[in-house]
Design a protein around this motif. Structure first.
Motif, PDB file in Angstrom:
ATOM      1  N   LYS A  91       0.831  -0.657  -0.103  1.00 27.15           N
ATOM      2  CA  LYS A  91       0.371   0.027  -0.227  1.00 27.15           C
ATOM      3  C   LYS A  91       1.092   1.152  -0.142  1.00 27.15           C
ATOM      4  CE  LYS A  91      -3.513   0.495   0.542  1.00 27.15           C
ATOM      5  NZ  LYS A  91      -4.881   0.491  -0.499  1.00 27.15           N
TER       6      LYS A  91
ATOM      7  N   ASN B 184     -10.690 -10.031  11.041  1.00 27.36           N
ATOM      8  CA  ASN B 184      -9.420  -9.516  11.156  1.00 27.36           C
ATOM      9  C   ASN B 184      -9.421  -8.420   9.299  1.00 27.36           C
ATOM     10  OD1 ASN B 184      -7.241  -8.171  12.214  1.00 27.36           O
ATOM     11  ND2 ASN B 184      -5.231  -9.342  11.021  1.00 27.36           N
TER      12      ASN B 184
ATOM     13  N   ALA C 246      -7.100  -7.837   6.959  1.00 27.61           N
ATOM     14  CA  ALA C 246      -5.693  -6.953   6.605  1.00 27.61           C
ATOM     15  C   ALA C 246      -5.103  -6.327   6.130  1.00 27.61           C
ATOM     16  CB  ALA C 246      -5.507  -8.428   5.233  1.00 27.61           C
ATOM     17  N   PRO C 247      -4.322  -5.803   6.818  1.00 30.00           N
ATOM     18  CA  PRO C 247      -3.435  -4.152   6.588  1.00 30.00           C
ATOM     19  C   PRO C 247      -3.707  -3.896   4.568  1.00 30.00           C
ATOM     20  CG  PRO C 247      -2.050  -5.476   8.057  1.00 30.00           C
ATOM     21  CD  PRO C 247      -2.763  -6.397   6.854  1.00 30.00           C
ATOM     22  N   PHE C 248      -3.566  -4.976   4.036  1.00 30.97           N
ATOM     23  CA  PHE C 248      -4.229  -3.697   3.066  1.00 30.97           C
ATOM     24  C   PHE C 248      -5.519  -4.238   1.829  1.00 30.97           C
ATOM     25  CE2 PHE C 248      -1.318  -7.873   2.906  1.00 30.97           C
ATOM     26  CZ  PHE C 248      -2.915  -8.540   2.522  1.00 30.97           C
ATOM     27  N   SER C 249      -6.142  -4.565   2.647  1.00 37.39           N
ATOM     28  CA  SER C 249      -7.720  -5.074   2.144  1.00 37.39           C
ATOM     29  C   SER C 249      -8.547  -4.044   1.887  1.00 37.39           C
ATOM     30  CB  SER C 249      -8.139  -6.133   3.291  1.00 37.39           C
ATOM     31  OG  SER C 249      -8.336  -6.015   4.174  1.00 37.39           O
TER      32      SER C 249
ATOM     33  N   ARG D 224      -4.411   2.037   4.186  1.00 37.51           N
ATOM     34  CA  ARG D 224      -4.074   0.149   4.664  1.00 37.51           C
ATOM     35  C   ARG D 224      -4.871   0.983   6.229  1.00 37.51           C
ATOM     36  NH1 ARG D 224       0.682  -0.574   8.831  1.00 37.51           N
ATOM     37  NH2 ARG D 224       0.876  -2.514   8.112  1.00 37.51           N
TER      38      ARG D 224
ATOM     39  N   HIS E 251       1.425 -10.890   5.275  1.00 40.07           N
ATOM     40  CA  HIS E 251       0.668 -12.139   5.673  1.00 40.07           C
ATOM     41  C   HIS E 251       0.327 -13.074   5.789  1.00 40.07           C
ATOM     42  CE1 HIS E 251      -3.599 -10.579   8.115  1.00 40.07           C
ATOM     43  NE2 HIS E 251      -3.739 -11.917   7.345  1.00 40.07           N
TER      44      HIS E 251
ATOM     45  N   PRO F 104      -2.364  -3.523  11.800  1.00 40.45           N
ATOM     46  CA  PRO F 104      -2.639  -4.214  12.104  1.00 40.45           C
ATOM     47  C   PRO F 104      -2.913  -4.430  13.543  1.00 40.45           C
ATOM     48  CG  PRO F 104      -0.448  -4.624  10.834  1.00 40.45           C
ATOM     49  CD  PRO F 104      -1.219  -2.728  11.440  1.00 40.45           C
TER      50      PRO F 104
END
Lengths: 256, 238, 256, 238, 256, 238
Positions: A61, F76, F78-81, F85, A138, F88
């Protein structure tokens, strides 16, 4: 759920000692590898790496931030790893522990030391606003050798990334252009049992080797080393390991 | 790592050392009362105090290993050990160093003698001027020996590096900051096995070979200092 | 490792009741004291205090910060104590617990109430930028009476501190000048068993006394009190304790 | 502590009290159902609700004491109890007050009757206008009695202080802020033993003597209010 | 201390099945309700709700903050709940767990969805400074149905609140004026056992019902739903529950 | 929720779907090795991977229930979802969704067969484009079945909503952001029981009736997809 038993550990060890592997690989053979990109649609770049039964997704990101005071004209690179409880019965919820921290930091150093990311080109306004490149690892399924899988996923996701546009303090995620990556660091972990070396240690093997070294090579140079596990290595063994890692990393490099 | 400053001049380094010279060292064992073992090590401006507790019961119980004990290392920078005060509490860097220290020390202890137990090694950096993980391991190894933990050998640690394209031993602060490579190792002095190895920076195998030789020689000199300290305490105890 | 046993506790108690101490001191005698300065080279001021087998290092750092809104023209004093696991089998990793917090706050009040540090002279730009004086107490070995050892170390480290220079938002650590300290608060902890008072309680004694009072005197005035432990004191006893603490604190004051 | 405002005028304080006068008080026992015991205490604008749970098993088990029980106190400011909302969660100040409260209350409970157990005292400040730790202890002592915990006496608490160089009893908000000394104490009413004592500010022994006398008298008056509340509940229960 | 026993649970269940309640209420009857305002003197608004033996205090504080980037011209509403250990032997110290978080978020949504608070009128300087309205739910005694008690307390405390004045970046707490609240959302929780519905479930009843739905009605519309507990509901049952909640919420609305 | 954009045009939605049409779906079972069961579900741009561990011993022990097991859900992102961002670590929103997911799944498992145990369901959102809790439950239900946990039925989940005053099925990102109501439900497909129900937004009972009908139909279609995935794995295993 697969808990590792003593019998499995003994089997893994005996196999290596006699030049074999529990999963019928050669000592210096990787498990099946698959690399898929574009797996996380909201990420600017992403890659899923499947290494045998180990599965890792890495997402990249871009965001905006204030630069560090001692590098006011450089963007920032952040690498983070989460070993969440979904991936292994041994992982727990909570802030990253020692294993996740080591994983993230080794991959961070591999990218940083060879200057794979041109941080000075990610400055928007000196001392005020720069791009942050955030790489999140991840882990979905931990069947050993997270290090190599994650490093491969990280550089792949970065190479695939589209850098968003910028206007008046806003990130424009619809306007992407290719993100430039200057080097391709590849991590390759070599384990040792007596005088035998193994490539790509599996979960049980990681428990029984005398020690491991994660060696990160760019196209031409060593850029990071990390000895892992409890044992030790003679100097001559290390030099052999560095060469072996260089040779084997070229196999991983094909996936980039 | 940038190269702004002149770090080598006429074969000498900024503090006058030769390329293969360690900083001055100081070592002491048995400096604390409450711990089962303790040690102090200083290399130049970097100072660490270590204490060892154990073998003792590991909590929570479900983390105990039935066949062997474990070593747990905590590496911590005192808030006043660095230029800008460090906020107390664990850092990512400290966690990683704790882990590689565990890897370095576990190989010399007869852990199979301590099933279900933990041996805790605490390393507190009082003053940080590069090489803190090496100095911490040197203090920790003294503390383990001082605690009477049965061991296969002694762990000694130092770093080699590269400055101005030249391999040198034991980087100090400015050299670390502006140098090209940092290569900390730890070695089992009895067997020559390298039990900690990390490297940042760009290098080829030839240079790596030279840096490893420097660091291995450095570890031998560190070991002498550690042994002196232990002999002194052993003498005291008689 | 020294765990305290019941037998030791009984011995400590019996000794005091008969006018003696387990370590052969007189009731009103300190253990051996040693104070060394300049022990932490990166600190602007530091002191190590050895009180019997108790060992404490106090380091002083200067930094920049934004003042509190209600004191826009004053610098900031922060006192922090860490009872890390290295110093005692009873200490655990983690954020400061009740004991560490009490230790830091009692020493903080001792310094603050008598205005030992001239906070109004530490203002750089009103409401914007002031000096922060950060006093960190680091316990190495806990064999009792951390309070007196830490307070002594704190005032000693402050008195020895070199204040860095300032230019254009930067701290210039190479340009130091003496840091001014206006008062010398000294903490002295008195324990009680029946009608006996003891000075400088050791680790086991702290467990068996009826109670303790940490009394902080400047050169002339009381500036902080903290009753500690589970017991209680009659008013007359307290007045005697304050006087005793004044008398004994003059012995500690010699080390400043 | 500065002295900007006039806090004493014609021997009277800003709220009209005499120097040795407490604020108005209110007390109640047994106000909660789920707790084993509970209490409420108010002094002027400061209000605290306390609850007691136990004796009950102490977790984790390795913290249990084989010979006697322990008292654990939690002192907490409700977010809306102060001018600027307080972020929930433990503060340094709250931790310290929890500890001195434990020291104050432990001496009156027959803890040797409860080996391995804990008695938990929770004190929630609903409104804070100075003297919160004293009011909290007063509520906590009521809650302990209401829980039927066997006790040697009653703990009562109040503060003395110094404003405009004059010893006075029970500072309220503005007096605390602009005053010179704050001296909270807690006392075992049966024995006269002072079980909590803290002091901030500059004073000599002579003034201290006077302030202690004021505070001790104050505790006696607090005790009356506590006893009334307990009698009322006791009456109710019959 | 009241720990719930199996016998109590069975009794509660049997009672409901035969159309009765363990505390002799009718199925659709609330416990005794008392609502008192002005209970927390430092709060800008506060209300204590007593629902049988359940006791909750809600306090409202106003503060200043920077608006969210996507709503630069709106004030901010924050709802927080603490289930502190004082209120129940089942509650522990520490950051809010799942129960406290659900409680706060359901009440937050009830207020937010119907736009009870005119956030756009709480802007002081667009993008820079806005009012924060902070609603804190403090549970004193948990005897069941915290949801309805807390929601009632929250809207009551908001309606009673005095909004402080503002001048030059300062909050003037002495200059209050009535705070405007546009709607009155009321939460009403209905539990089900077989074909029976109960209003205001008590502590033991919450454990034994097949499930619960917390239904929030404004004067005319549904603004929030939350099914709670482990069981399930047929669609027709839900529609009945929504109607029942509407009817019963009018009883609670009288306390506003 | 504002209504700036035109979300419905000629009875079609921004992505061309009809009002009662779900986004395209993908489902898979048994995708992970280490977990006892695992599942994947995708609805349009929302993707979730779930894993199940257990039944296994619940720690700490004093939380165990003697009569029955419990289900613990972790949801949860994901940070990039998401666009910006996500840091976490647990969020308030994630905690609440974990709780309602537990409520939705607990009703279908024979928990009385697993006294003192826990069944842990981990749901990781890889890509978030509205409806994440529904997709998470769909993946979680597949994972539970894949783990061979004895169950009374299948849980299927989707959301209805209201945009431009019109009830529609399965909101996607822009519809959720600019729509008027979001109504996620989960349903036991065997019994028709609704085991998750949440709603934000303003509505009357008549609209609610229509939205529930839409969502219930949607769940039936989701169930088909889940069954296909499970059959495929079941086939593989033969």
């Amino acid at each position: 759920m697969m808990e590792i038993t003593e019998i499995e550990e003994e089997a893994a060890l005996d196999n290596i000692k006699s030049g074999e592997r529990i999963d019928d690989r050669d000592l210096k053979e990787f498990r099946d590898i698959e690399v898929v990109t574009g797996v996380a649609k909201k990420a600017e770049g992403s890659a899923k790496v499947v290494l045998g039964d180990t599965k890792v997704i890495v997402g990249v990101k871009f965001g905006l931030g204030e630069p560090f005071p001692d590098t006011p004209d450089e963007g920032m690179l952040m690498v983070n790893a989460e070993l969440g409880p979904m991936a292994s019965p041994d992982f727990e919820s909570g802030p990253p522990g020692k294993d996740a921290t080591e994983l993230a930091r080794v991959i961070d150093r591999g990218l940083r030391e060879c200057e794979a990311i041109p941080l000075e080109e990610l400055c928007i306004e000196e001392g005020e606003k720069v791009w942050k490149v955030m790489v999140d690892i991840h882990v979905l399924d931990h069947d050993g050798n997270l290090m190599d899988a994650s490093a491969l996923g990280a550089i792949k996701a970065l190479k695939e990334a589209e850098m968003p546009g910028y206007e008046d303090g806003e990130v424009l995620r619809d306007e992407g252009e290719d993100f430039e990556v200057l080097k391709t660091p590849i991590a390759c972990t070599i384990g040792k049992v007596d005088d035998k070396y193994i490539v790509d240690p599996g979960l049980v093997e990681e428990e029984v080797v005398d020690g491991m070294v994660t060696v990160t090579w760019t196209e031409e140079e060593l850029c990071s080393l990390q000895k892992r596990g409890n044992g030790g290595f003679q100097k001559e063994e290390l030099l052999e390991i560095f060469e072996l890692a260089k040779e084997k990393s070229s196999e991983l490099r094909k996936f980039i | 790592m940038s190269e702004d400053k002149e770090l080598l001049k006429d074969g000498k380094r900024i503090d006058g050392r030769a390329k293969d010279e360690l900083r001055d060292m100081e070592a002491e064992a048995g400096i604390l009362k409450r711990a089962d073992g303790s040690g102090y090590f200083r290399m130049g401006g970097t100072e660490v105090i270590a204490s060892v507790f154990g073998p003792r019961e590991l909590h929570p119980k479900h983390k105990q290993k039935p066949q062997r004990g474990i070593i747990q290392c905590r590496y911590n920078l005192a808030p006043f050990s660095v230029d800008d005060r460090k906020r107390p509490g664990p850092s990512r860097r400290g966690k990683e160093i704790g882990k590689v220290a565990e890897g370095a020390l576990s190989s010399i202890v007869f852990l199979e003698e301590f099933p279900t137990a933990t041996i805790d090694v605490y390393m507190e950096v009082i003053s940080a001027d590069a090489g803190t993980r090496c100095v911490a391991l040197n203090a920790g190894a003294i503390a383990l020996a001082d605690a009477g933990i049965p061991m296969k050998g002694l762990i000694s640690s130092c770093a080699a590096g590269k400055i101005e394209d030249t391999p040198v031993l034991d980087l100090k602060g400015e050299e670390d900051k502006d140098g090209q490579v940092d290569l900390p190792i730890a070695m089992n002095i009895e067997t020559g096995e390298i039990t900690l190895l990390q490297m940042d920076g760009m290098t080829d195998i030839d240079e790596m070979d030279k840096m490893l030789d420097l660091a291995i020689d450095g570890c031998e000199k560190v070991a002498e200092k550690q042994r002196e300290a232990l002999m002194e305490t052993f003498g005291d105890k008689k």
